[in-house]
Design an enzyme around this catalytic site. Structure first.
Site, mmCIF file in Angstrom:
data_model
loop_
_atom_site.group_PDB
_atom_site.id
_atom_site.type_symbol
_atom_site.label_atom_id
_atom_site.label_comp_id
_atom_site.label_asym_id
_atom_site.label_seq_id
_atom_site.Cartn_x
_atom_site.Cartn_y
_atom_site.Cartn_z
ATOM 1 C CB THR A 107 3.813 13.106 0.085
ATOM 2 O OG1 THR A 107 3.256 14.215 0.800
ATOM 3 C CG2 THR A 107 5.247 13.421 -0.320
ATOM 4 C CE LYS A 111 -3.812 9.780 1.262
ATOM 5 N NZ LYS A 111 -2.718 8.812 1.109
ATOM 6 C CG HIS A 166 2.990 7.419 0.240
ATOM 7 N ND1 HIS A 166 2.374 8.652 0.288
ATOM 8 C CD2 HIS A 166 2.326 6.630 1.114
ATOM 9 C CE1 HIS A 166 1.395 8.620 1.168
ATOM 10 N NE2 HIS A 166 1.332 7.398 1.678
ATOM 11 C CG HIS A 222 2.015 5.671 8.096
ATOM 12 N ND1 HIS A 222 0.764 5.912 7.568
ATOM 13 C CD2 HIS A 222 2.275 6.725 8.911
ATOM 14 C CE1 HIS A 222 0.304 7.056 8.052
ATOM 15 N NE2 HIS A 222 1.205 7.564 8.862
ATOM 16 C CG PHE A 223 4.487 9.938 3.557
ATOM 17 C CD1 PHE A 223 5.699 9.941 2.910
ATOM 18 C CD2 PHE A 223 3.954 11.157 3.966
ATOM 19 C CE1 PHE A 223 6.383 11.117 2.659
ATOM 20 C CE2 PHE A 223 4.620 12.339 3.718
ATOM 21 C CZ PHE A 223 5.840 12.319 3.061
ATOM 22 N NE ARG A 260 -3.664 2.220 2.453
ATOM 23 C CZ ARG A 260 -4.223 2.701 3.532
ATOM 24 N NH1 ARG A 260 -4.034 2.123 4.696
ATOM 25 N NH2 ARG A 260 -4.997 3.744 3.463
#
Length: 146
Positions: free
Chosen positions: A71, A67, A39, A143-144, A34
């Protein structure tokens, strides 16, 4: 004749075992995939409205709703992985599995005139500090954070 077959089977078993040791767990692999989808764009240069509108739709971040902010990181995936080797820092959610690095990015922000059926974004391109959460062993980005 049996000896080469035995060697082949041992080699296959060794490769399977190595794959299991190197791969992140299934849950983290899903989060890693994901993260990549949302990203990472190593080949893209980004930075334009057209880029954001296209990529947000292509990467399925406009359904079922737009969304608001996303980034895209324009670095080689191994350079992104290496950020996970930097010292840990606190994430926005309080966890201590975040890591800081510098990367070329495009920030896509939804414009005020977007509708659910017609998401529109403005773009900002820069090289800046990013924070990503990493999990698993070996550590992979999942995760960003910011």
């Amino acid at each position: 004749m049996a000896l080469p077959r035995t060697h082949s089977l041992l080699l296959i078993l060794l490769l399977i075992l190595l794959e299991l040791l190197v791969q992140p767990s299934w849950g983290q692999n899903r989060l890693y995939q994901r993260f990549l989808r949302q990203h990472v764009d190593s080949q893209g240069k980004g930075g334009t409205v057209r880029y954001c509108n296209y990529m947000m739709q292509k990467r399925r971040m406009t359904v079922p709703q737009c969304k608001h902010v996303n980034t895209f990181i324009h670095e080689d995936i191994w350079d992104i992985h290496n950020i996970c080797n930097n010292p840990s820092t606190r994430c926005n959610n309080g966890m201590m599995n975040c890591h800081v690095g510098v990367a070329k990015v495009t920030d896509c922000r939804e414009t005020g005139g977007s509708t659910t059926q017609n998401c529109r974004y403005r773009a900002t391109s820069s090289t800046r500090q990013i924070v990503i959460a990493c999990d698993s062993n070996p550590a992979v980005p999942v995760h960003f954070d910011r």
